[in-house]
Scaffold this motif. Sequence first.
Motif, short mmCIF file in Angstrom:
data_model
loop_
_atom_site.label_atom_id
_atom_site.label_comp_id
_atom_site.label_asym_id
_atom_site.label_seq_id
_atom_site.Cartn_x
_atom_site.Cartn_y
_atom_site.Cartn_z
N SER A 101 0.78 -1.19 -0.04
CA SER A 101 -0.07 0.07 -0.03
C SER A 101 0.82 1.24 -0.06
CB SER A 101 -0.86 0.05 1.27
OG SER A 101 -1.51 1.22 1.36
N PHE A 108 2.87 1.57 -3.46
CA PHE A 108 1.58 2.23 -4.55
C PHE A 108 1.49 3.71 -4.38
CE2 PHE A 108 0.17 -2.39 -5.24
CZ PHE A 108 0.74 -2.38 -6.52
N GLN A 127 4.13 5.55 -5.68
CA GLN A 127 4.10 5.54 -7.19
C GLN A 127 2.74 6.39 -7.68
OE1 GLN A 127 4.04 1.21 -7.81
NE2 GLN A 127 5.99 1.59 -8.83
N LYS A 160 -0.37 5.56 -7.46
CA LYS A 160 -1.34 4.60 -7.59
C LYS A 160 -2.12 4.46 -6.57
CE LYS A 160 1.66 2.37 -10.82
NZ LYS A 160 2.15 1.10 -11.41
N LYS A 205 -4.93 1.55 -5.79
CA LYS A 205 -4.36 0.36 -5.66
C LYS A 205 -3.94 0.40 -4.24
CE LYS A 205 -3.84 -3.65 -7.68
NZ LYS A 205 -4.84 -4.35 -8.15
N GLY A 206 -3.41 1.39 -3.76
CA GLY A 206 -2.70 1.66 -2.66
C GLY A 206 -3.84 1.62 -1.62
#
Length: 655
Positions: free
Chosen positions: A189, A192, A195, A197, A200-201
């Motif tokens: 988590s 992500f 990044q 994201k 998704k995290g």
Amino acid sequence: MKGSILRIVFIGIFSLIDAFTCEGQFIDLEGAKPYKKVFVETDDFDDAYLTILEGSWDKVNNDTISLSMLNDLAYYWHTRNLNTSLSFAKKGLALSASKNNLLWKGRFQITQGAILLRMEKLDSALMVLKDAESKVKEEDLAFLNTQLGYVFERRGELDKAADYALESLRLGEKLNDKKAIALAYSDLSNIFWKQSKFEKGLEYGLKSIGIFEERGIKDLDYDFTLYVVGNNYFNLQKHEEAMDYYNRAIAIGEQYGFYNNLSDVYIALADLNAHLKQFEAAASDGIRAVKYAELLENDFMIMRSWLSIGKLQNLEGKSEEAIKSLQKCIEVATKDFGDEYYLSQAYEALGFAFAATQAYEEAYQAFIEYDKLKNSIFTAEADQRISLLQTEFDVALKESTIKLQETELAQQSTRQTIILIIAGFLLLFILVLYRNYKNNKEKNALLEKQNKEKEFLLKEIHHRVKNNLEIVSGLLALQSAQLKDDNAINVMQESQNRVQSMSMIHQKLYQGTNLSTIEMKDYFNNLGTHVLDSFGMVQQVDIVYEMSALELDVDTAIPLGLIVNELLTNALKYAFPDNRKGEVKLALEQKTDELLYLEISDNGIGQNVNKKPAGTGFGMQLVNLLCQQLQGKMNRLQQQGTSISFEFRTEPHNN
């Protein structure tokens, strides 16, 4: 006055009662089970648990339980103060060594690695954690991999960090270790989130929270996961949810004294309140973040706290104050600061602050540093994604051009016949030109793609060679751990350093922009730091690099690296006995277009030419062979230390 004294007495009595009550909940020295493991078997205690552990661990007769208590004491002190934590870890290492307990030595090494990485000593942490792998049981490997993942996350190598998180997840599922599974989801988590994201995290963060709550233990990692979920909610613009998770994290942090998590959360709260234009609350949060970071003596948290304050001051338009805060932030980070993700944010914010004060030259330099750091954490997957987007853009552009030409042709159809004939010839000519242009463009795109693929493959080869050399170094370390003879151990250590010197060459090749040359000053700086660290002489000996930036080809750089490694090793082994402090100078200069000059000198005790050389003499034999390989000439001078110089025939490589 009398009333005040009585009040103090009563408070003291109740505090003692609370402490004894707390101790009874997880320590019973007279019972069959003297210790309930903290944050595993129970979390039913207050923030005095470290004091209780410190006063109890050495009173237990069972070695395993005593070592377990000391290890917990060392690990959980890192939530309060890193230096205190490290002192307990070293005590545990010494105790397990005295009892010849290899398993607990490995477990204390994992704890030591966890502390070192939070002190931004990432190379040392990596070395200690790798050394622990062969000592511990399979049930310890998920936690060890988690710490390894943190090392690479701090370095900005998020792909490697994710690999270790996934390996922890695999081990957790294999062993049905709910804590390991929850922690792996928490790490994913966080990765992500870094990044960007966030959906998704959030997905992985909520999975982690669910497993932690199923365990029913409110521990350090559950507290951290609440903070990570809050971060993902914040970046998804779900501010109420983010605030809720941050407040839950603060409640646990204050209950148990998790200063590191409290500093993390107050940094995030400062950012959230600043985003919501609640500047007064944000400033208060920033001050609290600094307070807990300073209690920890954790430069990483101090740096991030000042970064948060600087970003807030930017939003408030207090650019001059922001510059001071951000410069303090970068000053705390130092050149060895491991986490390039946050350091890039600091330079970006500093660039905006300078720009707001019309200091455009300083702003430009800050943005250059920001771009450099940001680019260093790009992954191969991100590069491939960018290439795909570029291809999609090119295709869309071509389709747009064709549609435009078809529209123009349709308009020309209403003109007179002669114009149509002329237009037909012109169209034919344009189509031929367009076809040639398209073919040439496709060929150029194919060539560019092939070049990028070859460059990527070359970098991957260097990456793999570097990884294989690190495996060899690790194997040598494992072998040396089995040896008893000091001479054999020294030979293994020297072999490790030789392998490491070659490994660094390949690391520089795949990290750099030029795949055929190495910048020697930066390489020697890293090599010198590694050799000093491997001998534990960082505080005893200084290395001075008297050279300018110089690029050399790989065939020259590798022998030079081995020569410098050998001579540095000899200096550290023999020039400064009895903990004598000293200095080693390393000079490399391109005297002429064809002449390269190298000198390594020290101000140590010097070498008695009439005395039989210490050691096997293999190092100097290797230096002589490498000197011959480079068609060089070596000179030795014994005067107030030792100085060895070389002249090589070579060709420079300039940018």
